[in-house]
Each structure stands twice: as structure tokens, then as C-alpha cells.
Design an enzyme around this catalytic site. Sequence first.
Site, PDB file in Angstrom:
ATOM      1  CE  LYS B  86      -4.038  -2.327   2.225  1.00  0.00           C
ATOM      2  NZ  LYS B  86      -4.760  -2.699   3.362  1.00  0.00           N
ATOM      3  CD  GLN B 130      -3.304  -4.441   6.656  1.00  0.00           C
ATOM      4  OE1 GLN B 130      -3.226  -3.319   5.805  1.00  0.00           O
ATOM      5  NE2 GLN B 130      -3.861  -5.422   6.146  1.00  0.00           N
ATOM      6  CG  ASP B 153      -9.613   0.439   5.047  1.00  0.00           C
ATOM      7  OD1 ASP B 153      -9.447   0.057   3.709  1.00  0.00           O
ATOM      8  OD2 ASP B 153      -8.804   0.039   5.675  1.00  0.00           O
TER       9      ASP B 153
END
Lengths: 326, 326
Positions: B86, B130, B153
Site C-alpha cells: 500500500k 491494518q 477503508d
Amino acid sequence: MLKCLGLSSGRKLVRVLEHPFCAKQCQMLANEKTARVIDGKSIAEEIRSAIAGEVRRMKECIGKIPGLAVILVGQRRDSQTYVRNKTRACEEAGIKSVMAELPDNCTEDEICNALSSFNKDPSVHGIIVQLPLPQHLDEGKIFNVLSLEKDVDGFHPLNMGNLAMRGRESLFIPCTPKGCIELLIRSGVEIMGKNAVVIGRSNIVGLPASLLLQRHHATVSIVHAFTKNPERITREADIVVTAAGVPNLVRGNWLKPGAVVIDVGTCPVEDPSCEHGYSLKGDVCYEEAIRVAAAITPVPGGVGPMTIAMLLSNTLDSAKRTYNFT
Amino acid sequence: MLKCLGLSSGRKLVRVLEHPFCAKQCQMLANEKTARVIDGKSIAEEIRSAIAGEVRRMKECIGKIPGLAVILVGQRRDSQTYVRNKTRACEEAGIKSVMAELPDNCTEDEICNALSSFNKDPSVHGIIVQLPLPQHLDEGKIFNVLSLEKDVDGFHPLNMGNLAMRGRESLFIPCTPKGCIELLIRSGVEIMGKNAVVIGRSNIVGLPASLLLQRHHATVSIVHAFTKNPERITREADIVVTAAGVPNLVRGNWLKPGAVVIDVGTCPVEDPSCEHGYSLKGDVCYEEAIRVAAAITPVPGGVGPMTIAMLLSNTLDSAKRTYNFT
């Protein structure tokens, strides 16, 4: 087959025309078995009586009672009837109810002011805004003002997100779908592992019903206006929850033999034999369905009374949470 | 048919044993037509290149660039790899990335402090935590702290509620399901009115994928561990999105001829022929599916690269919203 007629209340009145296939099939099935009727009225009465008992216990133990605030905008006759039924039910259960009535042409700010004042009122544990609102008002903006802790209708998007996500809990489950699940559970219908079809995907019924059925581990399919062959998908379902608002949409041949049918539809249909010239019809062709399904809710007297019972239940839960009363 | 082996990273490694039916059916179908492969890698590259162009334009016009903050907890090798990919992708697109690394045994408060500091940082427009987090940490509590405006997200329940409800818009659509829809659209697959099956109902993929497909007016069924006859339901689908994390779960005979298959599964499977002793496998028995489906995403190289492209896209959108840059 349907014709819509305007009503002074703003709500559409539907005329159901002759249905030749319906009559023929009913005759063919005349000697076959009949579904169990799920008596929502009597189940709702049981629940309301239990709630009244809890309200009495609360009053005796801590000297407090639950309170519900209702915001009613405009002069829709159907909305006025719904609100009257809700406040009467509160009264019977010992729940305090207060109401803010606003004119048809009121502004979003006026509604938000009423909401804010109920948000602050410690004797109010639940607030509902009777829908639908006049078209010039933005529902989304208004619901954003409503205190999450008092959203007993469960329409706030955060409540809906928490209902959708595994490992999270919403503070309130929307009343009508909560009533549908309660009817299934109290009728001994197992949900886990069953195929369920929800017809309609409104924010108020279809969406939360599909999320709730998933929470109970059903395999859920959502049927809507863009669905091709809705009858084929519905015929796979052990449980059918229908909330389309289209009388006679779900025919007997849409159902799997032995399915359980929860009919949320309540559409006023022209009926000269009734006092007011109309009667309420569900989404399901009842005469056909009753010969195919294992169990079915009638309209009226099925889901309708449960919605009010669940509103009282959510208001009681909210008051209990406020006072930490168990 | 599957055997799970522990990995030092904490992630399960799965050994796929011989599949006699699989081999036989593949042979039988050997002369039949082959599905179009949806090349996620190349589509993602196109998108990333367009994002890099937008970032340059933003820098030139207003002297600002988007910023992404990543919170990584613990030493999981797979998480470290994902995070590295990422941040590299950010670098290539001209997006600033910052990282907070916390030890395996850190507290919720430490993560919340890191989050709060990124919430306040005006050069950060997107924040990701994460997943998965070590088991002693409550994901829900942590996500509640994350600023809604930076939840790139899209995992916040308010974002999910807004995604679920008609007439509302979520600020961010979760990256993997957004990538799935993007693959369908860019491959010319019509979604409206199609039957779609989503296999798996995680908060990260299955749930938002089902909500997104509904937004695009598909008729959606959600299959999960409690579903009886998942193959029967899946066989009705024009579009299959599978995110179960079980290699070879979806066999060729689960698919309707001409279906479009989006395989989100990426499970490390023992493979001595590979450098690290394992390779990534999807949920779909690819060799069988490719002879039944009209189009299919490979694993790797299908949905995976799209997830990162959508993360960059959400971060860019967030920065544009912050600076009111169009």
C-alpha cells in the site's frame, strides 16, 4: 390489474380488478389443506400486556415511567390514524406520550427544533417522526438531528450500520421487521439455515428485515422492482417476508409448498362493502397462499399490531437503559 | 479435502489435496470454450496511473497532495506485506504515506492515541488500521475513534449504514467490494436486474459487496456457512462474488454457464514448486470455472490489485473533498 386512485389524505387507494386465474386456481385448490394463520393481533396483545407489567414494575421500583414523543407533520389521515393508535397503545401500557404537531408547510428547522427539545427532555426515552414527511422536507437531514439513544424507530444510519455489521449491536431494531421476526419466533418457525426471500427494499422494512434475517442466519435473497422472475426466486424460499405495497403481487404459485409467509403490505383498496369504502389488502393473494403455505399472517391483524407492540418494547428498553433498570 | 497448517505469521496455510472429480471434469470439458479472464492487474494499473495524474494536477493547482496514514499492529508477515504494497503504491501515485507501528501487546488506548493524532493532522486525508488486529483488541471501539471523514477503508458503521440505505450516500465505499464492482463495470458486465450471489458475509467484503450490488439494482442472495445447498443458489447467479477464503469451494458445477465470477479469496496454499513454499489460491476451482463462466478474475492478479487502487482512489477523493478541489 391494478388501478391507483388519489385520496384526499395523499395516500393512493388501489382498485383491485377481477383476477380470473386467481378464482380458477382457488377453485382447483378448494379441497386442499389450509395454512395456519399467524394471529399477530393476539401475539401483540400478549406482548403489550407483558410491557404494561414491566412499566408497572419500573414505576414501583424507581418511580419512573417510559416516555414516547411523536412528531406529526401535516394532515394526512392515515398518519393521524397511525399516530392515534400509537399514543393509545402507550396509554394502555402506562407509557407517557407527548406530541408535537406541525403544519404541512413547516420548515426543516421547525422540525429540528422540536426534535432538539425532545432530545433534551429527560422524561422522553423514545422519539418518532411519523413518515412520510411532506416532499419539501429532507428526511435524512431531520433524522441526523435525532438523538441515537432515543431513535426507537431505528431509522438512524448508524443504527442500520450496527444492525448490518457482525460483532456490533444496534441500540434499536426497526419496529416492523422486529415484529416480523418476533412472529416467526413465537410461531416456532426456525430461521437459521432457512432460505428467506424479502420482497421490497425500503429503508423502513425491506432493508432491515433482510439484515435481521441474516443475523438469524437465514440465507437471504432480496427481490425488488428490477428483479427478473421474482416468482422463481420466491418459490425457493422457506420464509417469505413481503413489503412491496402491491396488493395480490404474491400469487399462490409464487410459493413453495410449506413456506411461511409474513405479509407486511397494507394497501387501502376500494371496497364498497366496507364502511369507509375501502379495506386494507396485503401483498399476498391470501386465498391462494393459504392453500400452499404452512403458515401466513393475515392483513389486517398480522404484522400491523406487532409494529406498535415493538415500538412500545423499544421505548421500554430505552427507558430501562437510561435508568439502568433491569 | 482441505487441511490447515499453522504459519508463523498467524495466518493459516491450507494444503489442497488431490481432487479426483476436478481432474475428471476438467478433462471432459477440455475441448469446450474458455472464459474471458478479467485482468485486474492491468485495470488497476490504468486506474493508478489516472490517480497519479490527478495528484499531479492537484499539486500544480493548489500546492497540496493527498496523505494516507497506516496503523500497523504486531509482526504478522502477511499484514506487513500488505502494508508495504500500500505504501509503495502511494509513493508511485505521488500520495504521501505515514505509518504508526505498534507492538503486538499494545493497548487499545495506544492505538486510539495514534488514531487521534492522525485525525487531527491536516496533511492526512485517509487513515487505515491494518486488519486483523491481535485478539485482545476490540476493533469496534478502535473504529469508533476514527474520524468519519478519513475512514478511507469505509469500515465505520455509519459509513456502512449510509451504504445500505437508499437515498443516502456513504463518504467512502470499502475498497475490495468497490474494486469488484469496478471490475464488473470496466469489463462491460451489466449489473442492473441480474441475479448476483455473494458468498461470505464478512464486514470487510461480503456485507458491503452485497449492499453495493443492490445499489446497482442486482437481485442479491447472500450465501454463508449456514446455507444449505449453496451450489444450488449459486447456480442461479449471473454474477458470483465469492469471499469465503476456502480454496476450491466453488466448483465448476456450482456455476451457471455464462456467469461472471469475481474471486476475492486469497488463501496461502502449500505449493513446493513456489519460492516460499506456498502460492495464493482463490475460492474458485479455476480450471473448472474457466470452462463454464463467461468471465472470471484470476488469483492472484484479479481483485487483489484493485483493492489497493481503490484505497488510493478513496484517499484522493478525501483530499479533494477537504480542499474542495474538483
